[in-house]
Design an enzyme around this catalytic site. Structure first.
Site, PDB file in Angstrom:
ATOM      1  N   ASP A  66       9.547   3.002   0.527  1.00  7.53           N
ATOM      2  CA  ASP A  66       8.405   3.737   1.060  1.00  7.53           C
ATOM      3  C   ASP A  66       8.441   3.655   2.585  1.00  7.53           C
ATOM      4  OD1 ASP A  66       5.964   4.599   2.020  1.00  7.53           O
ATOM      5  OD2 ASP A  66       4.756   3.451   0.602  1.00  7.53           O
ATOM      6  N   TYR A  73       0.864  -1.180   0.000  1.00 12.40           N
ATOM      7  CA  TYR A  73       0.000   0.000   0.000  1.00 12.40           C
ATOM      8  C   TYR A  73       0.899   1.227   0.000  1.00 12.40           C
ATOM      9  CZ  TYR A  73      -3.434   3.493   1.455  1.00 12.40           C
ATOM     10  OH  TYR A  73      -4.233   4.595   1.508  1.00 12.40           O
ATOM     11  N   LYS A 131       3.029  11.730   6.635  1.00 11.42           N
ATOM     12  CA  LYS A 131       2.329  11.678   7.904  1.00 11.42           C
ATOM     13  C   LYS A 131       2.924  12.609   8.951  1.00 11.42           C
ATOM     14  CE  LYS A 131       0.565   6.982   7.158  1.00 11.42           C
ATOM     15  NZ  LYS A 131      -0.869   7.244   7.130  1.00 11.42           N
TER      16      LYS A 131
END
Length: 440
Positions: A255, A156, A282
């Protein structure tokens, strides 16, 4: 009582306890499909609506208080009301909401990130991890002149870069859906020319890379699957993948949007791996929407506006003053190496304690993950996995503990050791109460 009956009872109790949330949901349905605009936070049969957050606590519109063990799916590492961040943000607001120009905090934040991630020799800001990964992939394809992107099962990389659907029959499912719904995941995915490889299987991945050696421009991977179930990447696998990317001339993208919180320099520092490009997001925005991608000088110089033929990369809020100030303040004063080490140590101890209890009870559950990011899994067969997770979820809510319905458990700095100890006790008690259920 059967497991299915217990879940039905818990869901009925949930509906009865939350009439105001249901009322809010009904109003939201009038304007938003499914009553919301973020799939990951939806709760079946309807989500709770939160009125306030403070520290590590959430208060819903029906007056129930919960200790937040979701932490906004890892991004809420600072808790709900960090005074240091609040003061910095208020000061930034006093200087103007949006300035539309460069500010000193832009380079200050970039310098702080570079210090943590030496692989990011130069970097660019974006507005989310999704944007950062989209930009990293397209940068890699532009740089190599190739077309194919290698991703991994269960991966993801943002709302438009999901590869859950290939994991339907494995232990870790990307989404745990209701029993009466189709057991599959539908996602919107940017139509790159994908090659999907098995996670943690170096031999199979090597064969796939060698068969497409001249067309793979980017290999992107999470060093621990996040939304795919908190499955850590094997060190040998990740290091081997780094070498394979070098061998075929592909850009290796790590990632670290979630895993950057697992150490001061992310998993790449722990594992001794240097990617060609790295993405983060984030919590590096200090609580605001944020993303960044960066890497080797020769790749990132393509964005130098002084160079002929430079690649254009715009974004109104890429250098938003509030985000820049909040991010820099967080990195300098809160997201420190000692603080991260302490939080991740608590998370490791929590996971070990829960798993030891599960083993002693012969319970059909396991917690996977690293440090402060973990995932509860039910090991019952087929659709009983969903029921097993739902029952734990609803019963923890009744005890004042909030985890993701799919099982994610994420810690934050506002938590005390006693908060975590209480959570461990609650999880064990809930599972022990299930011992007499008929698992069918």
């Amino acid at each position: 009582m059967s497991l299915r009956s217990a879940v039905d009872e818990a869901r009925t109790s949930y509906v009865a306890r939350n009439p105001k949330s249901l009322e809010c949901f009904r109003r939201a349905e009038e304007s938003l499909p499914g009553g919301g605009t973020r799939s990951s936070i939806f709760i079946h049969p309807f989500p709770l609506f939160i009125s306030k957050g403070e520290g590590t606590s959430l208060l819903d519109v029906d007056g129930h208080e919960y200790l937040d063990f979701v932490s906004d799916f890892t991004s809420g590492i600072y808790g709900k009301t960090n005074k240091v961040l609040r003061d910095a943000i208020v000061t930034a607001l006093d200087n103007g909401i949006q300035l539309g120009a460069h500010t000193p905090f832009e380079s200050r934040l970039a310098s702080l990130i570079r210090h943590r991630f030496p692989s990011m020799e130069l970097l660019r800001f974006a507005n989310s991890g999704t944007e950062a990964n989209l930009l990293a992939i397209t940068t890699a394809l532009k740089f190599t002149g190739r077309t194919k992107v290698m991703v991994f099962e269960g991966g993801y990389h943002g709302s438009l870069l999901s590869h859950f659907e290939v994991k339907k029959d494995q232990l870790v499912e990307a989404e745990l859906v209701e029993e009466d719904r189709k057991n599959e995941v539908n996602v919107l995915t940017v139509p790159f020319d994908y090659l999907v490889a098995p996670y943690n299987d170096l031999a199979a991945t090597k064969s796939l890379i060698q068969a497409n050696a001249t067309s793979i421009g980017a290999i992107i991977i999470e060093p621990m699957l996040g939304a795919g179930g908190c499955i850590p990447g094997d060190a040998t696998f990740l290091r081997g993948l780094r070498q394979l990317a070098t061998d075929v001339g592909a850009v290796f993208i790590l990632d670290e949007v979630q895993t950057a919180r697992l150490g001061f320099g992310g998993r790449q520092k722990t594992l001794g791996i240097t990617p060609d490009l790295c993405t983060i997001g984030k919590f590096f925005g200090g609580g605001f929407a944020f993303g960044a991608f960066g890497g080797k000088l020769e790749i990132m110089q393509m964005f130098d506006s002084r160079r002929p033929g430079a690649v254009s990369h715009g974004g109104t809020f890429n250098n938003s003053p509030c985000t820049m100030v909040a991010g820099a303040t967080a990195l300098e004063q809160i997201l420190t190496e000692p603080a991260l080490e302490a939080l991740n140590s608590i998370g490791d101890d929590m996971r070990d304690s829960i798993n030891a209890a599960f083993k002693s009870l012969s319970a059909p559950y396991i917690v996977t993950g690293l440090g402060s990011i973990n995932q509860l899994h039910c090991t019952l067969p087929g659709k009983l996995k969903t029921a097993g997770l739902d029952l734990v979820f609803f019963r923890l809510l009744e005890r004042g503990y909030w985890i993701a319905q799919r099982g994610l458990i994420s810690l934050n700095f506002a938590m005390s050791q006693s908060d975590v100890d209480g959570f461990v006790t609650a999880v064990i008690k809930v599972v022990r109460e299930m011992q007499d259920l008929v698992m069918d």
